[in-house]
Design a protein around this motif. Sequence first.
Motif, PDB file in Angstrom:
ATOM      1  N   ALA A   1       0.840  -1.193   0.000  1.00 16.11           N
ATOM      2  CA  ALA A   1       0.000   0.000   0.000  1.00 16.11           C
ATOM      3  C   ALA A   1       0.878   1.247   0.000  1.00 16.11           C
ATOM      4  CB  ALA A   1      -0.914  -0.005   1.222  1.00 16.11           C
ATOM      5  N   PRO A   2       0.343   2.378  -0.455  1.00 16.92           N
ATOM      6  CA  PRO A   2       1.112   3.624  -0.402  1.00 16.92           C
ATOM      7  C   PRO A   2       1.409   4.030   1.043  1.00 16.92           C
ATOM      8  CG  PRO A   2      -0.848   3.850  -1.789  1.00 16.92           C
ATOM      9  CD  PRO A   2      -0.988   2.564  -1.044  1.00 16.92           C
ATOM     10  N   ILE A   3       2.370   4.897   1.195  1.00 20.88           N
ATOM     11  CA  ILE A   3       2.648   5.534   2.481  1.00 20.88           C
ATOM     12  C   ILE A   3       2.010   6.918   2.438  1.00 20.88           C
ATOM     13  CG2 ILE A   3       4.437   6.442   4.000  1.00 20.88           C
ATOM     14  CD1 ILE A   3       6.272   4.241   2.975  1.00 20.88           C
TER      15      ILE A   3
ATOM     16  N   PHE B   1      -3.717  22.040   3.222  1.00 19.31           N
ATOM     17  CA  PHE B   1      -3.366  20.679   3.629  1.00 19.31           C
ATOM     18  C   PHE B   1      -2.575  20.044   2.487  1.00 19.31           C
ATOM     19  CE2 PHE B   1      -6.825  21.649   6.443  1.00 19.31           C
ATOM     20  CZ  PHE B   1      -6.532  20.958   7.612  1.00 19.31           C
ATOM     21  N   ASN B   2      -1.438  19.431   2.824  1.00 18.33           N
ATOM     22  CA  ASN B   2      -0.492  18.976   1.805  1.00 18.33           C
ATOM     23  C   ASN B   2      -0.141  17.500   2.019  1.00 18.33           C
ATOM     24  OD1 ASN B   2       1.650  18.603   0.021  1.00 18.33           O
ATOM     25  ND2 ASN B   2       2.477  20.642   0.379  1.00 18.33           N
ATOM     26  N   ALA B   3      -0.360  16.679   0.982  1.00 18.17           N
ATOM     27  CA  ALA B   3       0.007  15.258   1.031  1.00 18.17           C
ATOM     28  C   ALA B   3       1.117  14.935   0.034  1.00 18.17           C
ATOM     29  CB  ALA B   3      -1.213  14.389   0.740  1.00 18.17           C
ATOM     30  N   SER B   4       1.910  15.943  -0.351  1.00 17.41           N
ATOM     31  CA  SER B   4       2.933  15.747  -1.381  1.00 17.41           C
ATOM     32  C   SER B   4       4.027  14.787  -0.945  1.00 17.41           C
ATOM     33  CB  SER B   4       3.565  17.092  -1.758  1.00 17.41           C
ATOM     34  OG  SER B   4       2.620  17.930  -2.362  1.00 17.41           O
ATOM     35  N   ARG B   5       4.237  14.631   0.342  1.00 21.32           N
ATOM     36  CA  ARG B   5       5.283  13.721   0.814  1.00 21.32           C
ATOM     37  C   ARG B   5       4.805  12.275   0.861  1.00 21.32           C
ATOM     38  NH1 ARG B   5       6.612  14.251   5.782  1.00 21.32           N
ATOM     39  NH2 ARG B   5       8.690  13.338   5.554  1.00 21.32           N
ATOM     40  N   SER B   6       3.563  12.029   0.493  1.00 24.47           N
ATOM     41  CA  SER B   6       3.100  10.649   0.374  1.00 24.47           C
ATOM     42  C   SER B   6       3.835   9.977  -0.790  1.00 24.47           C
ATOM     43  CB  SER B   6       1.590  10.606   0.120  1.00 24.47           C
ATOM     44  OG  SER B   6       0.894  11.224   1.184  1.00 24.47           O
ATOM     45  N   CYS B   7       3.944   8.659  -0.736  1.00 22.83           N
ATOM     46  CA  CYS B   7       4.682   7.957  -1.771  1.00 22.83           C
ATOM     47  C   CYS B   7       4.214   6.511  -1.827  1.00 22.83           C
ATOM     48  CB  CYS B   7       6.193   8.021  -1.504  1.00 22.83           C
ATOM     49  SG  CYS B   7       6.674   7.294   0.084  1.00 22.83           S
ATOM     50  N   ASP B   8       4.715   5.798  -2.818  1.00 22.30           N
ATOM     51  CA  ASP B   8       4.384   4.383  -2.967  1.00 22.30           C
ATOM     52  C   ASP B   8       5.675   3.606  -3.176  1.00 22.30           C
ATOM     53  OD1 ASP B   8       3.493   1.804  -3.938  1.00 22.30           O
ATOM     54  OD2 ASP B   8       1.532   2.747  -4.219  1.00 22.30           O
ATOM     55  N   PRO B   9       5.954   2.592  -2.354  1.00 18.69           N
ATOM     56  CA  PRO B   9       7.184   1.814  -2.522  1.00 18.69           C
ATOM     57  C   PRO B   9       7.244   1.050  -3.837  1.00 18.69           C
ATOM     58  CG  PRO B   9       6.194   1.432  -0.348  1.00 18.69           C
ATOM     59  CD  PRO B   9       5.180   2.155  -1.179  1.00 18.69           C
TER      60      PRO B   9
ATOM     61  N   ARG C   1      -3.563  16.310  -4.154  1.00 17.12           N
ATOM     62  CA  ARG C   1      -2.394  16.238  -3.261  1.00 17.12           C
ATOM     63  C   ARG C   1      -2.354  17.436  -2.322  1.00 17.12           C
ATOM     64  NH1 ARG C   1       2.461  16.871  -4.987  1.00 17.12           N
ATOM     65  NH2 ARG C   1       1.887  17.773  -6.991  1.00 17.12           N
ATOM     66  N   ILE C   2      -2.685  18.620  -2.833  1.00 14.08           N
ATOM     67  CA  ILE C   2      -2.670  19.843  -2.036  1.00 14.08           C
ATOM     68  C   ILE C   2      -4.053  20.484  -2.134  1.00 14.08           C
ATOM     69  CG2 ILE C   2      -1.597  22.088  -1.686  1.00 14.08           C
ATOM     70  CD1 ILE C   2       0.888  21.013  -3.088  1.00 14.08           C
ATOM     71  N   VAL C   3      -4.698  20.690  -0.998  1.00 14.73           N
ATOM     72  CA  VAL C   3      -6.051  21.264  -0.987  1.00 14.73           C
ATOM     73  C   VAL C   3      -6.105  22.386   0.047  1.00 14.73           C
ATOM     74  CG1 VAL C   3      -7.092  19.084  -1.705  1.00 14.73           C
ATOM     75  CG2 VAL C   3      -6.880  19.598   0.727  1.00 14.73           C
ATOM     76  N   ARG C   4      -7.174  23.193  -0.032  1.00 15.85           N
ATOM     77  CA  ARG C   4      -7.405  24.283   0.931  1.00 15.85           C
ATOM     78  C   ARG C   4      -8.806  24.133   1.502  1.00 15.85           C
ATOM     79  NH1 ARG C   4      -4.225  28.903   0.468  1.00 15.85           N
ATOM     80  NH2 ARG C   4      -5.991  30.332   0.505  1.00 15.85           N
ATOM     81  N   HIS C   5      -8.891  24.336   2.816  1.00 14.41           N
ATOM     82  CA  HIS C   5     -10.181  24.197   3.493  1.00 14.41           C
ATOM     83  C   HIS C   5     -10.244  25.191   4.647  1.00 14.41           C
ATOM     84  CE1 HIS C   5     -13.868  22.221   4.804  1.00 14.41           C
ATOM     85  NE2 HIS C   5     -13.394  22.245   6.040  1.00 14.41           N
ATOM     86  N   ALA C   6     -11.378  25.891   4.774  1.00 13.88           N
ATOM     87  CA  ALA C   6     -11.569  26.880   5.842  1.00 13.88           C
ATOM     88  C   ALA C   6     -12.518  26.319   6.893  1.00 13.88           C
ATOM     89  CB  ALA C   6     -12.123  28.178   5.263  1.00 13.88           C
ATOM     90  N   PHE C   7     -12.203  26.564   8.162  1.00 13.43           N
ATOM     91  CA  PHE C   7     -13.047  26.123   9.263  1.00 13.43           C
ATOM     92  C   PHE C   7     -13.814  27.323   9.830  1.00 13.43           C
ATOM     93  CE2 PHE C   7      -9.565  23.076   9.080  1.00 13.43           C
ATOM     94  CZ  PHE C   7     -10.257  21.873   9.101  1.00 13.43           C
TER      95      PHE C   7
ATOM     96  N   GLY D   1      -7.593  17.244   9.357  1.00 11.25           N
ATOM     97  CA  GLY D   1      -7.791  16.827   7.967  1.00 11.25           C
ATOM     98  C   GLY D   1      -7.205  15.444   7.781  1.00 11.25           C
ATOM     99  N   THR D   2      -7.930  14.537   7.175  1.00  9.48           N
ATOM    100  CA  THR D   2      -7.484  13.160   6.956  1.00  9.48           C
ATOM    101  C   THR D   2      -7.408  12.890   5.463  1.00  9.48           C
ATOM    102  OG1 THR D   2      -8.505  12.417   9.021  1.00  9.48           O
ATOM    103  CG2 THR D   2      -7.980  10.728   7.384  1.00  9.48           C
ATOM    104  N   VAL D   3      -6.238  12.413   5.011  1.00  8.97           N
ATOM    105  CA  VAL D   3      -6.074  12.081   3.605  1.00  8.97           C
ATOM    106  C   VAL D   3      -5.989  10.562   3.455  1.00  8.97           C
ATOM    107  CG1 VAL D   3      -3.533  12.236   3.643  1.00  8.97           C
ATOM    108  CG2 VAL D   3      -4.784  12.565   1.488  1.00  8.97           C
TER     109      VAL D   3
END
Length: 615
Positions: A401-403, A420-428, A449-455, A463-465
């Motif tokens: 599975a991806p990391i 919110f940034n998930a750019s450091r996610s990767c797949d082995p 991978r990169i999103v914006r959200h206001a509370f 935030g959960t990716v």
Amino acid sequence: MDSRVLARLAVLLAVAAACLAVSGAASAATFCVYSPPGCVGTSKPSVSQAVTDAASGAGRDRIVVGAGAVNDSFNDAAGNPVDIVGQGAGVGGTELDLPAGTFGATLAEPTSTVQSMALKQTNLGSNALDLSGTADHVQVTGPTGDTIAVKLETSSTFRNGTITNVGGQAVELLPGSQNVTIADTSLSGYYAIFNEGQLTGRRLRISTTNYGLEEQVGSSDLQDVLITLTEATARGLSVEPGGGSPSVSASHLTIVGTGSASQTAVAVNSGGGFTSTIDLSNSIIRNVGTALQRHGNGTDNADLTVSYSDYDFTKVSSTGPGTLTAAHNLNNVDPQFVNAGAGDYRLSTGSPLIDAGTPGTLSSTDSATDLNGAPRRLDGNGDCVAVVDIGAFEFQPPPRAPIARAQAPARSEIFDPVTFNASRSCDPDVGDTLTYQWSFDDGGTATGRIVRHAFKTKGVHTGTVTVRDQTNRSNTAHATVTVTDTKPTLSALTIKPNRITPERAAAVLGATVGYRLSEPASVRFRVQKPTSGRRVGGRCVKPSSATAGAKRCTRWKTLHHFFDHFGAAGRNSFHFNGRLGGVKLKPGLYRLVAVPTDLSGRRGNKALRTFRIKP
């Protein structure tokens, strides 16, 4: 002679030349020996006869040999290109039982090939194959004793086969044998390889009772090699001058002994006025009495360099001229072989040698595959960084599975978009395509991978990716942000010019009002006019009979109308026309009052700036 006769003669000569050319091209023949299935060609009684007959014609001939074991051989001379093709080297294939002689079979033409058969020499004192061309999927067996199974000449290639010579040499390269290649081959013998030439070895399985590689002159480049030592005094790599300065470059070797104290994995010695060199990397040494042995004789250097390898540091000997250079090695770490007792020296899951080899990408001279032909440089430990393993075998991980990794700023304001940034996610796993789905604790969602959200509320928000590959394997990661609700701040209120001429029909006049906000907010502007007052209790109040004796002061009276302007975080400005409620302000002194209210309804500070309306 008549010109017409000459013309006809020229045509006849041209036709004759064309026929000769066709005849020469057609002389490349197919010979069928021992009734091979599907063979269309001229039948010959033996391989030896077919090779002899092939030499009498031009072109490259093909000799197809049927299945079965027969007493036969071939002696292909230089200048006679042939392809000798059997029905396989295993059970039910082609076997040539070679006659006695210096060499039972010879392939002297560098472009000739022998394929898919077994060559067996049983006559004591006789050698099996002298090869200048290419042997592919050939099994060679030499007689027991001090003989040579295969002698490799310049530019020869032996691949996808086996060479066995119990008590003798499986392979020999004499001085002057250049550009020799052995690949994807198993070798067994007293000397598996005796090299005095220039050898490239790739993906070899060597079993030896004495020497895996004995080198006295020349050079060897070995990669992805398993050497098993079967007798008590056997050596894996041995370099010792015998009329030259030998050198060996070896990478991704696994050398395994039986535990005998007299076994040596790697030995380099100098002497006789010649130096010796071994460069070993990414290799495993197990169960031997001496892991590394370096000895320089006289004034001759013996140099041994070892890096990114696993061996017992206490089993090292280094004496005499020369150097032992060791770096980035592991001290007798258990490789965790899959099943060493059964001869399975692949690395098992969790082995500390996975991704422990030389960092970086493969060079142009590095083998792209391991001993099993599997990809060499993988991300074996699942950290999304591909590094080669130590040893002859590269760990081949199952699909994973991806990391997932998520990041967000530590703090933010309500209604402000948070990145919110998930750019450091990767797949082995190389080549997997990833998708990113976000969910937020206030019920919001986003994709990318990169999103914006206001509370809209203060507090700690999450935030959960979910990172998913094309095989539907997934992992999740979380990022938190502390959302605060602070009062907006308005600063740097200016009016330029501060002496305003109200707008007239003939010209656009007025002034520019500027201000700075700490966050987005709606700013309410009111206008005040000075008037007289009385100082009472520290305040300037409206005059009355009760305050007639109090000290005079100036108080500011707020006019009835107001106007609003929405500003972003940072510097803002707008045009003020000198009117309030559509009516021009009368000449005189005024004060502009600005109060911000943010998106959550919190009211901020009050800012003041005086200005004057000109007549």
